[in-house]
Design a protein around this motif. Sequence first.
Motif, mmCIF file in Angstrom:
data_model
loop_
_atom_site.group_PDB
_atom_site.id
_atom_site.type_symbol
_atom_site.label_atom_id
_atom_site.label_comp_id
_atom_site.label_asym_id
_atom_site.label_seq_id
_atom_site.Cartn_x
_atom_site.Cartn_y
_atom_site.Cartn_z
ATOM 1 N N VAL A 111 49.515 -46.218 -13.647
ATOM 2 C CA VAL A 111 48.750 -46.134 -12.414
ATOM 3 C C VAL A 111 47.454 -45.410 -12.730
ATOM 4 O O VAL A 111 47.472 -44.320 -13.318
ATOM 5 N N ARG A 112 46.332 -45.997 -12.354
ATOM 6 C CA ARG A 112 45.038 -45.359 -12.636
ATOM 7 C C ARG A 112 44.808 -44.232 -11.637
ATOM 8 O O ARG A 112 44.557 -44.480 -10.468
ATOM 9 N N ILE A 113 44.928 -43.018 -12.099
ATOM 10 C CA ILE A 113 44.732 -41.842 -11.253
ATOM 11 C C ILE A 113 43.361 -41.228 -11.485
ATOM 12 O O ILE A 113 42.693 -40.804 -10.548
ATOM 13 N N SER A 114 42.919 -41.186 -12.738
ATOM 14 C CA SER A 114 41.645 -40.561 -13.097
ATOM 15 C C SER A 114 40.462 -41.449 -12.764
ATOM 16 O O SER A 114 40.544 -42.673 -12.812
ATOM 17 N N GLY A 115 39.343 -40.800 -12.444
ATOM 18 C CA GLY A 115 38.073 -41.483 -12.280
ATOM 19 C C GLY A 115 37.259 -41.394 -13.555
ATOM 20 O O GLY A 115 37.732 -40.867 -14.574
ATOM 21 N N PRO A 116 36.020 -41.892 -13.532
ATOM 22 C CA PRO A 116 35.205 -41.929 -14.761
ATOM 23 C C PRO A 116 34.913 -40.560 -15.362
ATOM 24 O O PRO A 116 34.877 -40.413 -16.579
ATOM 25 N N GLU A 117 34.709 -39.545 -14.510
ATOM 26 C CA GLU A 117 34.432 -38.208 -15.050
ATOM 27 C C GLU A 117 35.639 -37.663 -15.812
ATOM 28 O O GLU A 117 35.493 -37.072 -16.888
ATOM 29 N N ASP A 118 36.811 -37.866 -15.251
ATOM 30 C CA ASP A 118 38.006 -37.355 -15.924
ATOM 31 C C ASP A 118 38.307 -38.151 -17.181
ATOM 32 O O ASP A 118 38.758 -37.581 -18.177
ATOM 33 N N ASP B 71 36.128 -39.431 -19.146
ATOM 34 C CA ASP B 71 35.208 -38.911 -20.162
ATOM 35 C C ASP B 71 35.689 -37.564 -20.681
ATOM 36 O O ASP B 71 35.584 -37.270 -21.883
ATOM 37 N N ARG B 72 36.249 -36.755 -19.796
ATOM 38 C CA ARG B 72 36.801 -35.461 -20.211
ATOM 39 C C ARG B 72 37.960 -35.654 -21.188
ATOM 40 O O ARG B 72 38.061 -34.937 -22.188
ATOM 41 N N VAL B 73 38.823 -36.620 -20.909
ATOM 42 C CA VAL B 73 39.960 -36.896 -21.791
ATOM 43 C C VAL B 73 39.468 -37.341 -23.165
ATOM 44 O O VAL B 73 39.992 -36.913 -24.198
ATOM 45 N N SER B 74 38.446 -38.194 -23.179
ATOM 46 C CA SER B 74 37.884 -38.647 -24.454
ATOM 47 C C SER B 74 37.338 -37.464 -25.256
ATOM 48 O O SER B 74 37.521 -37.383 -26.473
ATOM 49 N N LEU B 75 36.697 -36.530 -24.553
ATOM 50 C CA LEU B 75 36.139 -35.353 -25.224
ATOM 51 C C LEU B 75 37.259 -34.464 -25.768
ATOM 52 O O LEU B 75 37.136 -33.902 -26.869
ATOM 53 N N LEU B 76 38.358 -34.365 -25.034
ATOM 54 C CA LEU B 76 39.504 -33.589 -25.516
ATOM 55 C C LEU B 76 40.096 -34.212 -26.773
ATOM 56 O O LEU B 76 40.458 -33.505 -27.717
ATOM 57 N N ARG B 77 40.199 -35.539 -26.779
ATOM 58 C CA ARG B 77 40.689 -36.220 -27.979
ATOM 59 C C ARG B 77 39.762 -35.951 -29.156
ATOM 60 O O ARG B 77 40.215 -35.701 -30.280
ATOM 61 N N ALA B 78 38.460 -35.995 -28.890
ATOM 62 C CA ALA B 78 37.485 -35.786 -29.964
ATOM 63 C C ALA B 78 37.607 -34.383 -30.555
ATOM 64 O O ALA B 78 37.320 -34.173 -31.736
ATOM 65 N N GLY B 79 38.042 -33.425 -29.747
ATOM 66 C CA GLY B 79 38.179 -32.058 -30.222
ATOM 67 C C GLY B 79 39.541 -31.730 -30.794
ATOM 68 O O GLY B 79 39.797 -30.582 -31.157
ATOM 69 N N SER B 80 40.420 -32.737 -30.874
ATOM 70 C CA SER B 80 41.790 -32.514 -31.358
ATOM 71 C C SER B 80 41.976 -33.122 -32.741
ATOM 72 O O SER B 80 41.324 -34.098 -33.098
ATOM 73 N N ASP B 81 42.902 -32.557 -33.500
ATOM 74 C CA ASP B 81 43.230 -33.104 -34.808
ATOM 75 C C ASP B 81 44.259 -34.214 -34.706
ATOM 76 O O ASP B 81 44.335 -35.080 -35.577
ATOM 77 N N ALA B 82 45.060 -34.184 -33.637
ATOM 78 C CA ALA B 82 46.081 -35.206 -33.433
ATOM 79 C C ALA B 82 46.373 -35.342 -31.947
ATOM 80 O O ALA B 82 46.217 -34.392 -31.179
ATOM 81 N N VAL B 83 46.802 -36.546 -31.570
ATOM 82 C CA VAL B 83 47.206 -36.843 -30.188
ATOM 83 C C VAL B 83 48.647 -37.333 -30.246
ATOM 84 O O VAL B 83 48.986 -38.189 -31.072
#
Length: 221
Positions: free
Chosen positions: A26-33, A35-47
Motif C-alpha cells: 500500500v503506498r503510504i509515503s508521498g514524494p518527500e518521504d 526521497d528521504r528513504v532514498s537518502l537513508l539508503r544512500a547513507g547505509s552500508d546495507a539494507v
Amino acid sequence: MERPFVFINAAMSADGKISSFHREQVRISGPEDMDRVSLLRAGSDAVMVGVGTVLADDPGLRIKSADHKKMRSDRGQSNQPLRVVVDSRARTPPGSEVLGEGSILAVSEAAPEERLAFLREKCEIVVSGEEKVDLGELLSILKKKGVERLMVEGGATLNWSLIEAGLVDEISVYIGPMIIGGEGAPTLVDGPGFSADYPKLSLISADLLDGGVLLRWRVLR
C-alpha cells in the motif's frame, strides 16, 4: 558482540498498519518521504528485509537517484548498499528483484539444499542458526563484512524479531494521513508481542512531512 548500528525505517497508516489485510503493498509515503528513504539508503552500508516483504512486494531495494548514487561514490563506496534478505527456509524466488550482485540471502541450517542450489547463482548465501536465522550472529557477520550502518525496511515479523532480541538502536516511522484497518493487517511490529518489560523509546524528533508526520525514536536499553 560487535554489530552494526541498526535502525528500522517504515511507513504506516494513522491506525498503525503497514499494509492491508491482503498483505499487498500500500503506498503510504508521498514524494518527500520517498526521497528521504532514498537518502537513508544512500547513507547505509546495507539494507535488510525479511522474506515476507520479498514475497509480498518484490522490492529491489536499490537507490535510483543519481545524486544519491554520486554521494556514495564521492565517499568511495559502491553505488548501492548491500541488500540482505532474512529467509530461514530459503523461500525467496530466484527471480526476485532484490537478488543479484551485491545481495546476501541469510538462511538457517534447515534451508533445503535443493533451494540453495538455485539461489547460489543469484546471491551470496550466509548460514546462521539451526531452525531460524540467528539474527545476532548474522549482524556480527555483517559487521565483519564492513557493515557499520544497517537499515531495516521490514516487515513486521523481522521488526519484532530484532526488537525482541535487543538489536535495534533507532526507529524512524512516517505516519501517513490514511486509515487502512483490518485486524489481520500487519502492524509496524507483529510477532507474539510483549507481556512485560516493554521496550522503551525516547523521542528524537517529530516533523511534518507529506501531510503526515515523521517520528524518530531512540530505543532505550
